[in-house]
Design a protein around this motif. Structure first.
Motif, PDB file in Angstrom:
ATOM      1  N   ASP A 136       6.140  27.155  20.318  1.00  0.00           N
ATOM      2  CA  ASP A 136       5.582  25.636  20.634  1.00  0.00           C
ATOM      3  C   ASP A 136       4.000  25.543  20.867  1.00  0.00           C
ATOM      4  N   ARG A 137       3.634  26.574  21.551  1.00  0.00           N
ATOM      5  CA  ARG A 137       2.292  26.676  21.845  1.00  0.00           C
ATOM      6  C   ARG A 137       1.475  27.237  20.657  1.00  0.00           C
ATOM      7  N   CYS A 138       1.945  28.033  19.949  1.00  0.00           N
ATOM      8  CA  CYS A 138       1.374  28.287  18.545  1.00  0.00           C
ATOM      9  C   CYS A 138       1.304  26.923  17.573  1.00  0.00           C
ATOM     10  N   MET A 139       2.557  26.104  17.492  1.00  0.00           N
ATOM     11  CA  MET A 139       2.527  25.210  16.604  1.00  0.00           C
ATOM     12  C   MET A 139       1.481  23.978  17.004  1.00  0.00           C
ATOM     13  N   LEU A 140       1.270  23.838  18.409  1.00  0.00           N
ATOM     14  CA  LEU A 140       0.189  22.984  18.918  1.00  0.00           C
ATOM     15  C   LEU A 140      -1.032  23.371  18.657  1.00  0.00           C
ATOM     16  N   GLU A 141      -1.183  24.528  18.575  1.00  0.00           N
ATOM     17  CA  GLU A 141      -2.654  25.368  18.429  1.00  0.00           C
ATOM     18  C   GLU A 141      -3.095  25.102  16.767  1.00  0.00           C
ATOM     19  N   VAL A 142      -2.057  25.253  15.962  1.00  0.00           N
ATOM     20  CA  VAL A 142      -2.158  25.296  14.491  1.00  0.00           C
ATOM     21  C   VAL A 142      -2.441  23.791  14.248  1.00  0.00           C
ATOM     22  N   LEU A 143      -1.660  22.758  14.765  1.00  0.00           N
ATOM     23  CA  LEU A 143      -1.835  21.349  14.268  1.00  0.00           C
ATOM     24  C   LEU A 143      -3.114  20.972  14.774  1.00  0.00           C
ATOM     25  N   TYR A 144      -4.026  21.262  15.928  1.00  0.00           N
ATOM     26  CA  TYR A 144      -5.260  20.877  16.452  1.00  0.00           C
ATOM     27  C   TYR A 144      -6.369  21.829  15.742  1.00  0.00           C
ATOM     28  N   SER A 145      -6.043  22.989  15.321  1.00  0.00           N
ATOM     29  CA  SER A 145      -6.931  23.797  14.636  1.00  0.00           C
ATOM     30  C   SER A 145      -7.428  23.435  13.335  1.00  0.00           C
ATOM     31  N   SER A 146      -6.099  23.293  12.499  1.00  0.00           N
ATOM     32  CA  SER A 146      -6.296  23.194  11.380  1.00  0.00           C
ATOM     33  C   SER A 146      -5.903  21.603  10.945  1.00  0.00           C
ATOM     34  N   GLY A 147      -5.663  20.768  11.655  1.00  0.00           N
ATOM     35  CA  GLY A 147      -5.220  19.359  11.013  1.00  0.00           C
ATOM     36  C   GLY A 147      -4.112  19.282  10.084  1.00  0.00           C
ATOM     37  N   LEU A 148      -3.144  20.204  10.384  1.00  0.00           N
ATOM     38  CA  LEU A 148      -2.199  19.745   9.534  1.00  0.00           C
ATOM     39  C   LEU A 148      -1.287  18.501   9.461  1.00  0.00           C
ATOM     40  N   LEU A 168      -5.387  29.254   6.037  1.00  0.00           N
ATOM     41  CA  LEU A 168      -4.104  29.007   5.683  1.00  0.00           C
ATOM     42  C   LEU A 168      -4.031  28.516   4.209  1.00  0.00           C
ATOM     43  N   ARG A 169      -3.017  28.517   3.352  1.00  0.00           N
ATOM     44  CA  ARG A 169      -2.870  28.035   2.213  1.00  0.00           C
ATOM     45  C   ARG A 169      -1.756  26.935   2.503  1.00  0.00           C
ATOM     46  N   VAL A 170      -1.903  25.629   2.286  1.00  0.00           N
ATOM     47  CA  VAL A 170      -1.252  24.487   2.734  1.00  0.00           C
ATOM     48  C   VAL A 170      -0.928  23.883   1.436  1.00  0.00           C
ATOM     49  N   ILE A 171       0.574  23.490   1.321  1.00  0.00           N
ATOM     50  CA  ILE A 171       1.163  22.683   0.279  1.00  0.00           C
ATOM     51  C   ILE A 171       0.900  21.198   0.887  1.00  0.00           C
ATOM     52  N   GLY A 172       0.261  20.285   0.213  1.00  0.00           N
ATOM     53  CA  GLY A 172       0.092  18.982   0.888  1.00  0.00           C
ATOM     54  C   GLY A 172       0.598  17.910   0.098  1.00  0.00           C
ATOM     55  N   LYS A 173       0.280  16.776   0.239  1.00  0.00           N
ATOM     56  CA  LYS A 173       1.069  15.667  -0.320  1.00  0.00           C
ATOM     57  C   LYS A 173       0.987  15.901  -1.974  1.00  0.00           C
ATOM     58  N   GLY A 174       1.947  15.561  -2.734  1.00  0.00           N
ATOM     59  CA  GLY A 174       2.232  15.797  -4.142  1.00  0.00           C
ATOM     60  C   GLY A 174       2.027  17.118  -4.489  1.00  0.00           C
ATOM     61  N   SER A 175       2.526  18.057  -3.344  1.00  0.00           N
ATOM     62  CA  SER A 175       2.483  19.322  -4.032  1.00  0.00           C
ATOM     63  C   SER A 175       1.053  20.262  -4.192  1.00  0.00           C
ATOM     64  N   LYS A 176       0.051  19.414  -3.656  1.00  0.00           N
ATOM     65  CA  LYS A 176      -1.221  19.959  -3.891  1.00  0.00           C
ATOM     66  C   LYS A 176      -1.568  20.765  -2.970  1.00  0.00           C
ATOM     67  N   GLU A 177      -2.189  22.011  -3.187  1.00  0.00           N
ATOM     68  CA  GLU A 177      -2.666  23.206  -2.359  1.00  0.00           C
ATOM     69  C   GLU A 177      -4.277  22.995  -1.813  1.00  0.00           C
ATOM     70  N   ARG A 178      -4.228  23.364  -0.910  1.00  0.00           N
ATOM     71  CA  ARG A 178      -5.708  23.515  -0.297  1.00  0.00           C
ATOM     72  C   ARG A 178      -5.834  24.612   0.676  1.00  0.00           C
ATOM     73  N   LEU A 179      -6.906  25.269   0.939  1.00  0.00           N
ATOM     74  CA  LEU A 179      -7.095  26.347   1.965  1.00  0.00           C
ATOM     75  C   LEU A 179      -7.926  25.611   3.139  1.00  0.00           C
ATOM     76  N   VAL A 180      -7.125  25.786   4.349  1.00  0.00           N
ATOM     77  CA  VAL A 180      -7.723  25.151   5.533  1.00  0.00           C
ATOM     78  C   VAL A 180      -8.147  26.144   6.425  1.00  0.00           C
TER      79      VAL A 180
END
Length: 299
Positions: A136-148, A168-180
């Protein structure tokens, strides 16, 4: 019966995922019921999934002829848009029939944020001795650190974590990838979780590459993340209405407050338009205004 089932699920969604007030939730549900009542009279449909744009236009024309105030009509349209957007979001319908409904523009609501001390309060409130504490701490850290987004967090893959370059390589809306980028503290907790906690979970075959797992070794749901965030915020003693998206809003606002380039933030958030990112500049503008008042001779 179908209407009542969808309405109940819609109500749960607004409470848990949107964190809307009781009054707003009640109003939106009432708006959808108004539509059902109109259709019962004019064009009965036992399933909201069968409603089309023509039905909605007829309904808007009907409430307009009743003499409802513009603000009330706008509120009803807002409720209908929220309901059909939810049905689209859950892949229950392929197209949103309410998308083209026109309503008076009442201004854009600024997103809620947490201050940096409040963010630290929430992070430090997590009990790492609990079974899911490190996760849970890790998830909160990632949410705030990378704005996922929540969907991006629960679908994050081990193969898409690049600790060597801090991205991190993130799969966003519309299956679009981005690096954050991912911050040092989030990297630290992510490594601890992966190397010291997750390795002891009996992982289901289909979830082998998923980063965050539940106790059964499967991927997490959006609801479970929302529930976790609400729990940690309560333990931190923060009274604001906070959702996982609040960490994304705070990530963007704190970056811009610190002088980050708007287009860089746009790229990290995965926004299609720069105008979407500009809603996060409200605190920065307040800060500039206050600076002018405090330090300019004619302020």
């Amino acid at each position: 019966m179908a209407w009542q089932t969808f309405l109940q699920e819609f109500e749960n969604y607004m409470h848990l995922e949107r964190s809307l007030s009781e009054n707003t939730v009640a109003a939106y549900c009432h708006d959808v019921l108004k539509l059902k009542q109109f259709l019962d009279i004019s064009n009965p449909k036992d399933d909201p999934l069968k409603v089309n744009i023509s039905d909605l236009h007829n309904f808007i024309e009907y409430i307009n002829e009743l003499g409802m105030a513009d603000y009330t009509q706008a509120r009803i349209i807002s409720g209908l848009k929220a309901f059909f957007k939810y049905l689209t979001f859950e892949d229950l319908i392929s197209e949103n029939p309410a998308e083209q409904l026109e309503a008076p523009k009442l201004g854009r609501k600024l997103p809620d944020t947490l201050s940096f001390p409040e963010i630290e309060q929430v992070l430090n409130a997590v009990d790492l001795s609990e079974s899911n504490g490190t996760r849970d701490r890790c998830m909160l850290e990632v949410l705030y650190s990378s704005g996922l987004r929540v969907s991006e967090l629960i679908n994050l893959r081990i193969s898409n974590t690049y600790f060597d370059i801090g991205f991190l390589r993130v799969i966003g809306k519309g299956s679009k990838e981005r690096l954050v980028p991912i911050g040092r503290s989030a990297q630290k907790f992510l490594k601890i979780y992966l190397n010291e906690v997750r390795v002891h979970v009996d992982v289901k075959p289909e979830s082998r590459d998923i980063v965050f797992l539940n106790r059964f070794g499967a991927g997490l749901s959006r609801i479970s993340v929302f529930t976790m965030v609400k729990k940690q915020v309560a333990l931190a003693g923060i009274k604001k209405k906070v959702s996982p998206h609040t960490f994304r809003h705070s990530f963007a606002t704190h970056l811009i407050e610190g002088g980050a380039d708007l287009r860089a933030v746009q790229e990290m958030l995965g926004h299609e338009s720069i105008t979407t990112t500009e809603i996060y500049t409200h605190l920065d503008r307040d800060f500039l205004s206050q600076t002018l008042k405090d330090f300019h001779p004619r302020g």
